[in-house]
Write an enzyme that holds these catalytic residues in place. Structure first.
Site, PDB file in Angstrom:
ATOM      1  N   ARG A 100     -49.676 -64.495  -7.908  1.00  0.00           N
ATOM      2  CA  ARG A 100     -51.183 -63.725  -8.314  1.00  0.00           C
ATOM      3  C   ARG A 100     -51.610 -64.845  -9.506  1.00  0.00           C
ATOM      4  NH1 ARG A 100     -49.364 -58.017  -7.507  1.00  0.00           N
ATOM      5  NH2 ARG A 100     -51.119 -56.604  -7.772  1.00  0.00           N
ATOM      6  N   ARG A 116     -57.430 -53.866 -12.739  1.00  0.00           N
ATOM      7  CA  ARG A 116     -56.620 -54.634 -11.915  1.00  0.00           C
ATOM      8  C   ARG A 116     -57.754 -55.529 -11.095  1.00  0.00           C
ATOM      9  NH1 ARG A 116     -53.706 -49.748  -9.078  1.00  0.00           N
ATOM     10  NH2 ARG A 116     -52.858 -51.441  -7.758  1.00  0.00           N
ATOM     11  N   LYS A 126     -52.219 -54.802   1.520  1.00  0.00           N
ATOM     12  CA  LYS A 126     -51.102 -55.776   1.796  1.00  0.00           C
ATOM     13  C   LYS A 126     -49.939 -55.138   1.905  1.00  0.00           C
ATOM     14  CE  LYS A 126     -51.721 -57.342  -2.418  1.00  0.00           C
ATOM     15  NZ  LYS A 126     -52.841 -56.550  -2.849  1.00  0.00           N
ATOM     16  N   ARG A 138     -54.712 -42.834  -2.546  1.00  0.00           N
ATOM     17  CA  ARG A 138     -53.566 -43.090  -1.680  1.00  0.00           C
ATOM     18  C   ARG A 138     -52.420 -42.247  -2.388  1.00  0.00           C
ATOM     19  NH1 ARG A 138     -52.797 -49.723  -2.315  1.00  0.00           N
ATOM     20  NH2 ARG A 138     -52.127 -49.663  -4.620  1.00  0.00           N
ATOM     21  N   ARG A 180     -49.191 -43.385  -7.326  1.00  0.00           N
ATOM     22  CA  ARG A 180     -48.842 -44.292  -8.405  1.00  0.00           C
ATOM     23  C   ARG A 180     -49.624 -44.169  -9.691  1.00  0.00           C
ATOM     24  NH1 ARG A 180     -49.169 -50.512  -5.895  1.00  0.00           N
ATOM     25  NH2 ARG A 180     -49.968 -50.830  -7.756  1.00  0.00           N
TER      26      ARG A 180
END
Ligand code: AMP
Length: 218
Positions: free
Chosen positions: A88, A172, A13, A127, A161
């Site tokens: 969300r 998550r 996203k 990432r 992160r």
């Protein structure tokens, strides 16, 4: 144009929202980025957000709804935005409709980045981003052209992160399945939902999103 990008963590996203800004100047509204800025500022809200984010859970609706409402009212959002990570929950989705209705506005389209959950943990745990400009990279799938140097700004500092570790990612994903996926039928019922294969190559995903935009504009 006012768009929503929906999909689990790691679906792409953020990357696609940045490309929508580059191509169409749609402002990226990421509640995750806003909450990380609160954490970095050391505010009381940031302290709460840090605990919730580290646990892979969701912040209370009222907090994120008010953050988005304030941001959407700023002049740069007038010509269009792309929501990344919001809504969300069902409560957030209906609150969004009400806040836009106050300004005679509405969502033009919702793009779901559909992904294979099994691949997400690998995608997310590899990432990282440029500390200076935020450009996103991946250990395996998207390395900078010159190792250790950001393609976009030449920066040499990178960050990962804290919630991109396997354990938090699993939490998550549960939050996504239980609280966010149920809003897909809400948008489908309104005829706004478009599905794109989020497992395709980055550029192919961008092309598929462009095709959706053409359809929405027609
Ligand atoms: P993201 O960067 O979108 O993956 O968001 C990182 C974390 O911020 C999430 O795991 C949640 O803890 C929190 N968060 C971001 N957006 C929302 C939202 N719309 N509602 C509740 N919590 C959120």
């Amino acid at each position: 144009m006012k768009l929503i990008l929906l999909g689990p963590p790691g679906a792409g996203k953020g990357t696609q929202a940045k490309r929508l800004f580059d191509r169409h100047h749609l402002i990226q509204l990421s509640t995750g980025d806003m909450l990380r800025a609160e954490v970095a500022s050391g505010s009381a809200l940031g302290a709460q957000a840090k605990q919730v984010m580290d646990a892979g859970q969701l912040m209370p609706d009222a907090i994120v709804i008010s953050m988005i409402e304030k941001r959407i009212e700023q002049p740069d959002c007038k010509d269009g935005f792309v929501l990344d990570g919001f809504p969300r929950t069902e409560g957030q989705a209906t609150a969004l409709d009400s806040m836009l209705a106050k300004h005679n506005a509405k969502i033009d389209g919702v793009i779901e980045l559909a992904v294979d959950e099994a691949a997400l943990v690998e995608r997310i745990s590899g990432r990282y981003a440029c500390a200076k400009c935020g450009a996103g990279y991946h250990d395996t799938f998207q390395k900078p052209k010159v190792a250790g140097v950001c393609d976009s700004c030449g920066g040499t500092d990178f960050t990962r992160r804290k919630d991109d570790n396997a354990e938090t990612v699993k939490a998550r994903l549960v939050a996504y399945r239980q609280q966010t996926a149920p809003i897909l039928p809400y948008y489908k019922g309104k005829g706004l939902l478009h599905q794109v294969d989020g497992m395709a190559e980055l550029d192919e995903v961008t092309t598929a999103i462009e095709q959706v935009l053409t359809k929405i504009k027609a």
